[in-house]
Write a protein that holds these residues in place. Structure first.
Motif, PDB file in Angstrom:
ATOM      1  N   ASP A  95     -10.899 -17.005  -0.428  1.00  0.00           N
ATOM      2  CA  ASP A  95     -11.576 -16.265  -1.091  1.00  0.00           C
ATOM      3  C   ASP A  95     -12.278 -15.526  -1.815  1.00  0.00           C
ATOM      4  OD1 ASP A  95     -11.483 -19.284  -2.158  1.00  0.00           O
ATOM      5  OD2 ASP A  95     -13.262 -20.080  -1.120  1.00  0.00           O
ATOM      6  N   HIS A  96     -12.671 -14.234  -0.961  1.00  0.00           N
ATOM      7  CA  HIS A  96     -12.754 -12.899  -1.026  1.00  0.00           C
ATOM      8  C   HIS A  96     -11.481 -11.954  -0.471  1.00  0.00           C
ATOM      9  CE1 HIS A  96     -17.161 -14.368  -0.158  1.00  0.00           C
ATOM     10  NE2 HIS A  96     -16.802 -15.147   0.873  1.00  0.00           N
ATOM     11  N   ASN A  97     -10.827 -12.187   0.243  1.00  0.00           N
ATOM     12  CA  ASN A  97      -9.889 -11.681   0.040  1.00  0.00           C
ATOM     13  C   ASN A  97      -8.895 -12.077  -0.931  1.00  0.00           C
ATOM     14  OD1 ASN A  97      -7.941  -9.103   0.726  1.00  0.00           O
ATOM     15  ND2 ASN A  97      -8.500  -9.311   2.774  1.00  0.00           N
ATOM     16  N   PRO A  98      -8.098 -11.319  -2.100  1.00  0.00           N
ATOM     17  CA  PRO A  98      -6.881 -12.042  -2.983  1.00  0.00           C
ATOM     18  C   PRO A  98      -5.501 -11.319  -2.065  1.00  0.00           C
ATOM     19  CG  PRO A  98      -8.322  -9.666  -4.350  1.00  0.00           C
ATOM     20  CD  PRO A  98      -9.116 -10.463  -3.124  1.00  0.00           C
ATOM     21  N   CYS A  99      -5.927 -10.020  -1.371  1.00  0.00           N
ATOM     22  CA  CYS A  99      -4.702  -9.934  -1.092  1.00  0.00           C
ATOM     23  C   CYS A  99      -5.219  -9.568   0.489  1.00  0.00           C
ATOM     24  CB  CYS A  99      -4.368  -8.100  -1.239  1.00  0.00           C
ATOM     25  SG  CYS A  99      -5.105  -8.209  -3.308  1.00  0.00           S
ATOM     26  N   LEU A 100      -5.315 -10.881   1.074  1.00  0.00           N
ATOM     27  CA  LEU A 100      -4.399 -11.409   2.862  1.00  0.00           C
ATOM     28  C   LEU A 100      -3.750 -10.996   2.241  1.00  0.00           C
ATOM     29  CD1 LEU A 100      -6.123 -11.723   4.819  1.00  0.00           C
ATOM     30  CD2 LEU A 100      -6.464 -13.857   4.103  1.00  0.00           C
ATOM     31  N   THR A 101      -2.181 -12.024   2.030  1.00  0.00           N
ATOM     32  CA  THR A 101      -1.048 -12.133   2.217  1.00  0.00           C
ATOM     33  C   THR A 101      -0.708 -10.207   2.047  1.00  0.00           C
ATOM     34  OG1 THR A 101      -0.682 -13.047  -0.106  1.00  0.00           O
ATOM     35  CG2 THR A 101      -0.465 -14.344   1.369  1.00  0.00           C
ATOM     36  N   GLU A 102      -0.346 -10.284   1.407  1.00  0.00           N
ATOM     37  CA  GLU A 102      -0.640  -9.088   1.174  1.00  0.00           C
ATOM     38  C   GLU A 102      -0.065  -7.569   2.329  1.00  0.00           C
ATOM     39  OE1 GLU A 102      -1.237 -10.482  -1.084  1.00  0.00           O
ATOM     40  OE2 GLU A 102       0.360 -10.389  -2.106  1.00  0.00           O
ATOM     41  N   SER A 103      -1.627  -7.764   2.546  1.00  0.00           N
ATOM     42  CA  SER A 103      -2.181  -7.491   3.926  1.00  0.00           C
ATOM     43  C   SER A 103      -1.642  -7.756   5.633  1.00  0.00           C
ATOM     44  CB  SER A 103      -3.749  -7.547   4.175  1.00  0.00           C
ATOM     45  OG  SER A 103      -4.429  -6.596   5.629  1.00  0.00           O
ATOM     46  N   ASP A 104      -1.270  -9.082   5.238  1.00  0.00           N
ATOM     47  CA  ASP A 104      -1.060  -9.823   6.917  1.00  0.00           C
ATOM     48  C   ASP A 104       0.551  -9.319   6.582  1.00  0.00           C
ATOM     49  OD1 ASP A 104      -3.026 -10.758   7.304  1.00  0.00           O
ATOM     50  OD2 ASP A 104      -2.465 -12.645   6.581  1.00  0.00           O
ATOM     51  N   ALA A 105       1.599  -8.605   5.792  1.00  0.00           N
ATOM     52  CA  ALA A 105       2.301  -8.098   5.774  1.00  0.00           C
ATOM     53  C   ALA A 105       2.811  -7.310   6.186  1.00  0.00           C
ATOM     54  CB  ALA A 105       3.126  -9.136   4.005  1.00  0.00           C
ATOM     55  N   SER A 106       1.756  -5.875   5.607  1.00  0.00           N
ATOM     56  CA  SER A 106       1.570  -4.751   5.736  1.00  0.00           C
ATOM     57  C   SER A 106       1.766  -4.510   7.576  1.00  0.00           C
ATOM     58  CB  SER A 106       0.574  -3.728   5.200  1.00  0.00           C
ATOM     59  OG  SER A 106       1.577  -4.064   3.635  1.00  0.00           O
ATOM     60  N   ARG A 158      -1.684  -1.815  -2.043  1.00  0.00           N
ATOM     61  CA  ARG A 158      -2.357  -0.809  -3.136  1.00  0.00           C
ATOM     62  C   ARG A 158      -2.180  -1.954  -4.479  1.00  0.00           C
ATOM     63  NH1 ARG A 158      -0.689   4.166  -1.613  1.00  0.00           N
ATOM     64  NH2 ARG A 158       1.306   3.595  -1.461  1.00  0.00           N
ATOM     65  N   ASN A 159      -1.008  -2.322  -5.125  1.00  0.00           N
ATOM     66  CA  ASN A 159      -1.174  -2.842  -6.800  1.00  0.00           C
ATOM     67  C   ASN A 159      -1.776  -4.379  -6.336  1.00  0.00           C
ATOM     68  OD1 ASN A 159       0.542  -0.651  -7.443  1.00  0.00           O
ATOM     69  ND2 ASN A 159       2.507  -2.290  -7.069  1.00  0.00           N
ATOM     70  N   CYS A 160      -1.595  -5.002  -5.594  1.00  0.00           N
ATOM     71  CA  CYS A 160      -2.567  -5.754  -5.560  1.00  0.00           C
ATOM     72  C   CYS A 160      -4.051  -5.699  -5.641  1.00  0.00           C
ATOM     73  CB  CYS A 160      -1.987  -7.182  -4.230  1.00  0.00           C
ATOM     74  SG  CYS A 160      -3.064  -8.376  -4.384  1.00  0.00           S
ATOM     75  N   ARG A 161      -4.496  -5.244  -5.328  1.00  0.00           N
ATOM     76  CA  ARG A 161      -6.025  -5.219  -5.043  1.00  0.00           C
ATOM     77  C   ARG A 161      -6.436  -3.350  -5.989  1.00  0.00           C
ATOM     78  NH1 ARG A 161      -8.818  -6.813  -1.254  1.00  0.00           N
ATOM     79  NH2 ARG A 161     -10.785  -4.699  -1.721  1.00  0.00           N
ATOM     80  N   LYS A 162      -5.222  -3.161  -7.138  1.00  0.00           N
ATOM     81  CA  LYS A 162      -5.558  -2.673  -8.200  1.00  0.00           C
ATOM     82  C   LYS A 162      -5.165  -3.684  -9.538  1.00  0.00           C
ATOM     83  CE  LYS A 162      -3.536   0.766 -11.884  1.00  0.00           C
ATOM     84  NZ  LYS A 162      -4.712   0.303 -12.753  1.00  0.00           N
ATOM     85  N   PHE A 163      -4.553  -4.416  -9.260  1.00  0.00           N
ATOM     86  CA  PHE A 163      -4.631  -5.583 -10.552  1.00  0.00           C
ATOM     87  C   PHE A 163      -5.866  -5.996  -9.861  1.00  0.00           C
ATOM     88  CE2 PHE A 163      -3.862 -10.344 -10.896  1.00  0.00           C
ATOM     89  CZ  PHE A 163      -3.239 -10.132 -12.626  1.00  0.00           C
ATOM     90  N   TRP A 164      -6.125  -7.072  -9.086  1.00  0.00           N
ATOM     91  CA  TRP A 164      -7.532  -7.863  -8.386  1.00  0.00           C
ATOM     92  C   TRP A 164      -8.652  -7.368  -9.143  1.00  0.00           C
ATOM     93  CZ3 TRP A 164      -6.943 -12.189  -9.671  1.00  0.00           C
ATOM     94  CH2 TRP A 164      -5.717 -13.606  -9.557  1.00  0.00           C
ATOM     95  N   HIS A 165      -9.102  -5.517  -8.698  1.00  0.00           N
ATOM     96  CA  HIS A 165      -9.922  -4.556  -8.793  1.00  0.00           C
ATOM     97  C   HIS A 165     -10.022  -5.038 -10.663  1.00  0.00           C
ATOM     98  CE1 HIS A 165     -13.195  -2.105  -9.252  1.00  0.00           C
ATOM     99  NE2 HIS A 165     -12.575  -0.917  -9.682  1.00  0.00           N
ATOM    100  N   ASP A 166      -8.949  -5.051 -10.970  1.00  0.00           N
ATOM    101  CA  ASP A 166      -9.086  -4.928 -12.185  1.00  0.00           C
ATOM    102  C   ASP A 166     -10.044  -6.239 -13.296  1.00  0.00           C
ATOM    103  OD1 ASP A 166      -8.230  -2.670 -12.344  1.00  0.00           O
ATOM    104  OD2 ASP A 166      -5.965  -2.880 -13.258  1.00  0.00           O
ATOM    105  N   VAL A 167      -9.121  -6.862 -12.472  1.00  0.00           N
ATOM    106  CA  VAL A 167      -9.331  -8.588 -12.752  1.00  0.00           C
ATOM    107  C   VAL A 167     -10.919  -8.525 -12.697  1.00  0.00           C
ATOM    108  CG1 VAL A 167      -9.257 -11.430 -12.290  1.00  0.00           C
ATOM    109  CG2 VAL A 167      -7.148  -9.269 -12.966  1.00  0.00           C
TER     110      VAL A 167
END
Length: 108
Positions: free
Chosen positions: A35-46, A68-77
């Motif tokens: 609920d707090h980290n929208p890019c958890l799967t991308e972080s784990d994959a990295s 990086r793109n995931c973080r940017k997208f959710w930051h913009d949201v």
């Protein structure tokens, strides 16, 4: 006094949906909470990529770019929701699934 501050510096507030109060939640748990980290799967994959390639970053550039793109997208949201006055700033995991479903292909 500084000892007490240091002891509680790793705690951040988290809104409880059951009782409606703010409870302390350690930062480590907050980073692992979907609920707090929208890019958890991308972080784990990295991290998995780094671990499997002996921490040589040049093999994992595609994972880093996706994160990086995931973080940017959710930051913009999040910024857009703040401007609209929507709370919470970051959509919950359920809301994020609906937002991603509204796109024809993955935005990141």
């Amino acid at each position: 006094m500084t000892r007490i501050r240091r002891r509680f510096s790793s705690l951040v507030g988290s809104f409880c949906t059951v009782c409606g109060q703010v409870h302390a939640m350690p930062k480590k748990l907050k980073l692992r909470d979907p609920d707090h980290n929208p890019c958890l799967t991308e972080s784990d994959a990295s991290m998995r990529c780094l671990e499997s390639n002996g921490f040589q970053q040049n093999f994992c550039q595609s994972h880093f770019i996706r994160y990086r793109n995931c973080r940017k997208f959710w930051h913009d949201v999040m910024v857009q929701r703040r401007m609209e006055g929507t709370t919470p700033d970051m959509p919950t995991a359920g809301e994020r699934a609906g937002i991603l479903h509204s796109y024809t292909d993955m935005p990141y």
